[in-house]
Structure formats: structure tokens, C-alpha cells
Design a protein around this motif. Sequence first.
Motif, PDB file in Angstrom:
ATOM      1  N   THR A 170       5.688  -2.888 -10.608  1.00 41.91           N
ATOM      2  CA  THR A 170       6.125  -1.652  -9.953  1.00 41.91           C
ATOM      3  C   THR A 170       7.647  -1.592  -9.992  1.00 41.91           C
ATOM      4  O   THR A 170       8.225  -0.535 -10.186  1.00 41.91           O
ATOM      5  CB  THR A 170       5.617  -1.610  -8.500  1.00 41.91           C
ATOM      6  OG1 THR A 170       4.194  -1.720  -8.520  1.00 41.91           O
ATOM      7  CG2 THR A 170       6.004  -0.326  -7.810  1.00 41.91           C
ATOM      8  N   ASN A 174       0.823  -1.214   0.000  1.00 41.30           N
ATOM      9  CA  ASN A 174       0.000   0.000   0.000  1.00 41.30           C
ATOM     10  C   ASN A 174       0.854   1.259   0.000  1.00 41.30           C
ATOM     11  O   ASN A 174       0.454   2.271  -0.564  1.00 41.30           O
ATOM     12  CB  ASN A 174      -0.957   0.005   1.193  1.00 41.30           C
ATOM     13  CG  ASN A 174      -2.128  -0.929   0.994  1.00 41.30           C
ATOM     14  OD1 ASN A 174      -2.516  -1.225  -0.130  1.00 41.30           O
ATOM     15  ND2 ASN A 174      -2.687  -1.404   2.084  1.00 41.30           N
ATOM     16  N   GLN A 175       2.018   1.198   0.609  1.00 40.72           N
ATOM     17  CA  GLN A 175       2.923   2.352   0.620  1.00 40.72           C
ATOM     18  C   GLN A 175       3.425   2.689  -0.780  1.00 40.72           C
ATOM     19  O   GLN A 175       3.856   3.806  -1.041  1.00 40.72           O
ATOM     20  CB  GLN A 175       4.109   2.106   1.557  1.00 40.72           C
ATOM     21  CG  GLN A 175       3.728   2.031   3.014  1.00 40.72           C
ATOM     22  CD  GLN A 175       3.125   3.340   3.501  1.00 40.72           C
ATOM     23  OE1 GLN A 175       3.682   4.414   3.307  1.00 40.72           O
ATOM     24  NE2 GLN A 175       1.962   3.247   4.111  1.00 40.72           N
ATOM     25  N   PHE A 176       3.377   1.714  -1.684  1.00 37.21           N
ATOM     26  CA  PHE A 176       3.770   1.930  -3.078  1.00 37.21           C
ATOM     27  C   PHE A 176       2.558   2.167  -3.974  1.00 37.21           C
ATOM     28  O   PHE A 176       2.662   2.148  -5.194  1.00 37.21           O
ATOM     29  CB  PHE A 176       4.567   0.721  -3.597  1.00 37.21           C
ATOM     30  CG  PHE A 176       5.952   0.652  -3.040  1.00 37.21           C
ATOM     31  CD1 PHE A 176       7.011   1.279  -3.681  1.00 37.21           C
ATOM     32  CD2 PHE A 176       6.205  -0.031  -1.863  1.00 37.21           C
ATOM     33  CE1 PHE A 176       8.288   1.222  -3.169  1.00 37.21           C
ATOM     34  CE2 PHE A 176       7.477  -0.095  -1.327  1.00 37.21           C
ATOM     35  CZ  PHE A 176       8.524   0.538  -1.984  1.00 37.21           C
ATOM     36  N   GLY A 177       1.380   2.335  -3.354  1.00 34.42           N
ATOM     37  CA  GLY A 177       0.166   2.593  -4.118  1.00 34.42           C
ATOM     38  C   GLY A 177      -0.436   1.349  -4.739  1.00 34.42           C
ATOM     39  O   GLY A 177      -1.265   1.446  -5.639  1.00 34.42           O
ATOM     40  N   GLU A 178      -0.035   0.179  -4.290  1.00 31.13           N
ATOM     41  CA  GLU A 178      -0.558  -1.082  -4.822  1.00 31.13           C
ATOM     42  C   GLU A 178      -1.562  -1.677  -3.844  1.00 31.13           C
ATOM     43  O   GLU A 178      -1.271  -1.818  -2.663  1.00 31.13           O
ATOM     44  CB  GLU A 178       0.581  -2.082  -5.061  1.00 31.13           C
ATOM     45  CG  GLU A 178       1.611  -1.621  -6.059  1.00 31.13           C
ATOM     46  CD  GLU A 178       1.080  -1.557  -7.493  1.00 31.13           C
ATOM     47  OE1 GLU A 178      -0.059  -1.978  -7.755  1.00 31.13           O
ATOM     48  OE2 GLU A 178       1.822  -1.068  -8.357  1.00 31.13           O
ATOM     49  N   ASP A 179      -2.741  -2.009  -4.345  1.00 29.27           N
ATOM     50  CA  ASP A 179      -3.790  -2.606  -3.513  1.00 29.27           C
ATOM     51  C   ASP A 179      -4.091  -3.998  -4.049  1.00 29.27           C
ATOM     52  O   ASP A 179      -4.607  -4.147  -5.157  1.00 29.27           O
ATOM     53  CB  ASP A 179      -5.046  -1.741  -3.539  1.00 29.27           C
ATOM     54  CG  ASP A 179      -6.155  -2.282  -2.650  1.00 29.27           C
ATOM     55  OD1 ASP A 179      -5.896  -3.233  -1.873  1.00 29.27           O
ATOM     56  OD2 ASP A 179      -7.273  -1.760  -2.727  1.00 29.27           O
TER      57      ASP A 179
END
Length: 109
Positions: free
Chosen positions: A93, A52-57
Motif C-alpha cells: 500500500t 482497515n482504514q486503508f482498505g487492507e484486511d
Amino acid sequence: MTVNVFSIGLKGLEGYRVQVQVRISPGKESMVVGLPDASVKESRERVIAALNQFGEDVTDQKVVVNLSPPEQKKNGPLFDLAMAIAALKELKTIKEEINQDTAFIGSCH
């Protein structure tokens, strides 16, 4: 596609190489296989928080993590970093190649 990275497991004071394979696909059931103990199974929440910190859900996706060799008991959060790196690679990513001589080790305190 399955992404493979490496980590190090501990058996007493001796280390052994662990292949961490991650595959992300449509679905709901996520799992860690390869003789993990309860603390390794709990890594799911820690890895999802890191992603989530990398914008991945990935909460609505099927994430399968295989830890090999399957006959060795895996314990602790040592594999969290390798799982997160492999997931980020699977999600594209991380685009760079990861050298097969590299091992990722999470915190073990």
C-alpha cells in the motif's frame, strides 16, 4: 519478504532504537515477539483497525511482528504506528522507500 522500520522505546526517560520487522503470509496465527508486555500484544487489534482504514484486511493472514533488540522490555502503544507503517509497506500500500534514519512513534498517553 520482511519489512523493517524503526521506532523508539523508552527505558525510564531514556530512549533506545527499536527495529520493527513485519512479515505477512498465508495462515492464521499472528504474534508479536521481542519481549512485549500485554499492552504491546494488544496492539494487534489497534493496528488491524488502522489497516482497515486503508482498505487492507489481514484478519485471515498470519502477521508476525518482531521487535528488536529482544532483551529490552517493550511497553505501551509506542510501536503501533511503526507496526502499521511496516504492514502497509509489506502489503505494498506504501510504495515509497522509508529512510533508515526515520523512526515512527505512536501515542504514549
